[in-house]
Design an enzyme around this catalytic site. Structure first.
Site, PDB file in Angstrom:
ATOM      1  N   ARG A  80       0.792  11.660  -9.824  1.00 15.10           N
ATOM      2  CA  ARG A  80       1.275  10.307  -9.487  1.00 15.10           C
ATOM      3  C   ARG A  80       2.615  10.033 -10.172  1.00 15.10           C
ATOM      4  O   ARG A  80       3.389   9.197  -9.738  1.00 15.10           O
ATOM      5  CB  ARG A  80       0.275   9.250  -9.969  1.00 15.10           C
ATOM      6  CG  ARG A  80      -1.056   9.269  -9.261  1.00 15.10           C
ATOM      7  CD  ARG A  80      -1.872   8.052  -9.677  1.00 15.10           C
ATOM      8  NE  ARG A  80      -3.282   8.203  -9.358  1.00 15.10           N
ATOM      9  CZ  ARG A  80      -3.812   7.953  -8.173  1.00 15.10           C
ATOM     10  NH1 ARG A  80      -3.055   7.525  -7.195  1.00 15.10           N
ATOM     11  NH2 ARG A  80      -5.105   8.113  -7.967  1.00 15.10           N
TER      12      ARG A  80
ATOM     13  N   GLU B 104       0.848  -1.195   0.000  1.00 15.63           N
ATOM     14  CA  GLU B 104       0.000   0.000   0.000  1.00 15.63           C
ATOM     15  C   GLU B 104       0.886   1.249   0.000  1.00 15.63           C
ATOM     16  O   GLU B 104       2.026   1.205   0.458  1.00 15.63           O
ATOM     17  CB  GLU B 104      -0.913  -0.081   1.249  1.00 15.63           C
ATOM     18  CG  GLU B 104      -1.773   1.104   1.577  1.00 15.63           C
ATOM     19  CD  GLU B 104      -2.848   1.460   0.566  1.00 15.63           C
ATOM     20  OE1 GLU B 104      -2.498   1.613  -0.615  1.00 15.63           O
ATOM     21  OE2 GLU B 104      -4.004   1.657   0.973  1.00 15.63           O
ATOM     22  N   ASP B 105       0.354   2.346  -0.523  1.00 14.41           N
ATOM     23  CA  ASP B 105       1.159   3.570  -0.586  1.00 14.41           C
ATOM     24  C   ASP B 105       1.343   4.214   0.783  1.00 14.41           C
ATOM     25  O   ASP B 105       2.451   4.558   1.186  1.00 14.41           O
ATOM     26  CB  ASP B 105       0.552   4.580  -1.578  1.00 14.41           C
ATOM     27  CG  ASP B 105      -0.925   4.872  -1.323  1.00 14.41           C
ATOM     28  OD1 ASP B 105      -1.515   4.279  -0.393  1.00 14.41           O
ATOM     29  OD2 ASP B 105      -1.511   5.705  -2.047  1.00 14.41           O
TER      30      ASP B 105
ATOM     31  N   ASP C  34      -2.792   6.081   6.844  1.00 19.89           N
ATOM     32  CA  ASP C  34      -3.126   7.382   7.419  1.00 19.89           C
ATOM     33  C   ASP C  34      -3.987   7.124   8.665  1.00 19.89           C
ATOM     34  O   ASP C  34      -3.468   6.843   9.747  1.00 19.89           O
ATOM     35  CB  ASP C  34      -3.857   8.157   6.312  1.00 19.89           C
ATOM     36  CG  ASP C  34      -4.211   9.572   6.669  1.00 19.89           C
ATOM     37  OD1 ASP C  34      -3.616  10.122   7.588  1.00 19.89           O
ATOM     38  OD2 ASP C  34      -5.110  10.152   6.018  1.00 19.89           O
TER      39      ASP C  34
ATOM     40  N   PHE D 292      -0.240  16.418   3.708  1.00 19.04           N
ATOM     41  CA  PHE D 292      -0.692  15.750   2.494  1.00 19.04           C
ATOM     42  C   PHE D 292       0.469  15.661   1.513  1.00 19.04           C
ATOM     43  O   PHE D 292       1.136  16.652   1.232  1.00 19.04           O
ATOM     44  CB  PHE D 292      -1.857  16.518   1.878  1.00 19.04           C
ATOM     45  CG  PHE D 292      -2.575  15.722   0.830  1.00 19.04           C
ATOM     46  CD1 PHE D 292      -3.510  14.758   1.181  1.00 19.04           C
ATOM     47  CD2 PHE D 292      -2.297  15.924  -0.519  1.00 19.04           C
ATOM     48  CE1 PHE D 292      -4.154  14.007   0.205  1.00 19.04           C
ATOM     49  CE2 PHE D 292      -2.944  15.173  -1.488  1.00 19.04           C
ATOM     50  CZ  PHE D 292      -3.872  14.222  -1.126  1.00 19.04           C
TER      51      PHE D 292
HETATM   52  P1  5GP Z   1      -6.530   5.748   5.511  1.00 17.92           P
HETATM   53  O1  5GP Z   1      -7.701   4.840   5.281  1.00 17.92           O
HETATM   54  O2  5GP Z   1      -5.371   5.092   6.188  1.00 17.92           O
HETATM   55  O3  5GP Z   1      -6.960   6.996   6.221  1.00 17.92           O
HETATM   56  O4  5GP Z   1      -6.083   6.293   4.125  1.00 17.92           O
HETATM   57  C1  5GP Z   1      -5.471   5.538   3.196  1.00 17.92           C
HETATM   58  C2  5GP Z   1      -5.613   6.141   1.829  1.00 17.92           C
HETATM   59  O5  5GP Z   1      -5.797   7.571   1.862  1.00 17.92           O
HETATM   60  C3  5GP Z   1      -4.324   5.934   1.060  1.00 17.92           C
HETATM   61  O6  5GP Z   1      -4.351   4.711   0.365  1.00 17.92           O
HETATM   62  C4  5GP Z   1      -4.306   7.124   0.137  1.00 17.92           C
HETATM   63  O7  5GP Z   1      -5.034   6.818  -1.028  1.00 17.92           O
HETATM   64  C5  5GP Z   1      -5.037   8.209   0.892  1.00 17.92           C
HETATM   65  N1  5GP Z   1      -4.126   9.143   1.544  1.00 17.92           N
HETATM   66  C6  5GP Z   1      -3.901   9.290   2.863  1.00 17.92           C
HETATM   67  N2  5GP Z   1      -2.996  10.248   3.101  1.00 17.92           N
HETATM   68  C7  5GP Z   1      -2.625  10.721   1.878  1.00 17.92           C
HETATM   69  C8  5GP Z   1      -1.703  11.723   1.444  1.00 17.92           C
HETATM   70  O8  5GP Z   1      -1.004  12.398   2.212  1.00 17.92           O
HETATM   71  N3  5GP Z   1      -1.608  11.910   0.105  1.00 17.92           N
HETATM   72  C9  5GP Z   1      -2.339  11.203  -0.799  1.00 17.92           C
HETATM   73  N4  5GP Z   1      -2.162  11.494  -2.089  1.00 17.92           N
HETATM   74  N5  5GP Z   1      -3.219  10.261  -0.422  1.00 17.92           N
HETATM   75  C10 5GP Z   1      -3.359  10.011   0.903  1.00 17.92           C
END
Ligand code: 5GP
Length: 210
Positions: free
Chosen positions: A164, A98-99, A102, A151
């Site tokens: 991207r 996963e990228d 958060d 972000f």
């Molecule tokens: P979570 O469910 O952990 O809150 O969020 C995961 C998803 O939110 C990641 O797979 C990504 O797509 C998006 N995301 C969270 N933080 C960032 C960020 O700083 N930049 C970007 N581009 N996407 C984020």
């Protein structure tokens, strides 16, 4: 709605290259025979492709797509499955790639649905982690970089489906450039009868950043 652009580098290409190679070695050591990697589209595409290029031997791969409802740079926490895996996970050593983690809600959802498909083991590798934003306690065994609550875009991560492609990770999304009126600067040595002659000189912040 105001469109924004990345304005400051958080992690360089060299730092990404080094860390991803280290992670690949660590993962290979844990899975010497085979590992079944499931990358989460679209954000993990660049990370996954660099990761597997550093891994010799056997790796199998699949992709999943999720959408978490987003408003610009914030997310609501609702997750929807857009594409499931193509093959059975029965008895496989599965690694989610996963990228970014958060709040942890997306990964928690993903781990639950994959665990229900009976893999032999299930672990997770994330390029980035923002621990200060966590809402749920999710397990991530391999983390590339821990970052502050900001972000980020680039290296697979988007802002409204853009950026991207950038090879470095950027933070600080600035408002759009003001191109309509350049600040005027006095032109040296060019005093006219009408007084000082001004010229429009593009300042430093007009130069393209990538
Ligand atoms: P979570 O469910 O952990 O809150 O969020 C995961 C998803 O939110 C990641 O797979 C990504 O797509 C998006 N995301 C969270 N933080 C960032 C960020 O700083 N930049 C970007 N581009 N996407 C984020």
């Amino acid at each position: 709605m105001v469109d924004r652009r990345p304005s400051s580098i958080l992690i360089s290409e060299a730092q990404l290259r080094t860390r991803v190679a280290e992670m690949a070695a660590q993962i290979r050591a844990e899975y010497p025979d085979n590992v079944h990697i499931i990358a989460v589209l679209k954000g993990a595409f660049m990370f996954m492709s660099d990761l597997v290029r550093h891994m010799d031997g056997s790796v199998s791969m699949d992709f999943m797509a999720l959408s978490s409802y987003a408003k610009g740079t914030t997310r609501s926490g609702e997750v929807r499955l857009l594409k499931a895996v193509d093959t059975t996970l029965d008895g496989k050593d599965v690694l989610i790639v996963e990228d970014i983690v958060d709040t942890g809600l997306t990964l928690t959802y993903l781990q639950e649905i994959l665990r229900a498909r009976n893999p032999r083991t299930l672990r997770t590798a994330c390029l980035l982690s923002k621990p200060s934003r966590r809402k749920v306690d999710v397990q991530v065994e391999f983390i590339g970089f821990t970052i502050e609550d900001q972000f980020v875009v680039g290296y697979g991560l988007d802002y409204r489906d853009r950026y991207r492609n950038l090879l470095r990770l950027w933070c600080r999304l600035a408002p759009p450039l003001q191109r309509t009126r350049a600040p005027r600067r006095a032109c040296t040595g060019c005093r006219t009868a009408q007084g000082t002659h001004f010229t429009n000189v593009p300042p430093r912040w007009w130069l393209p950043l990538w």
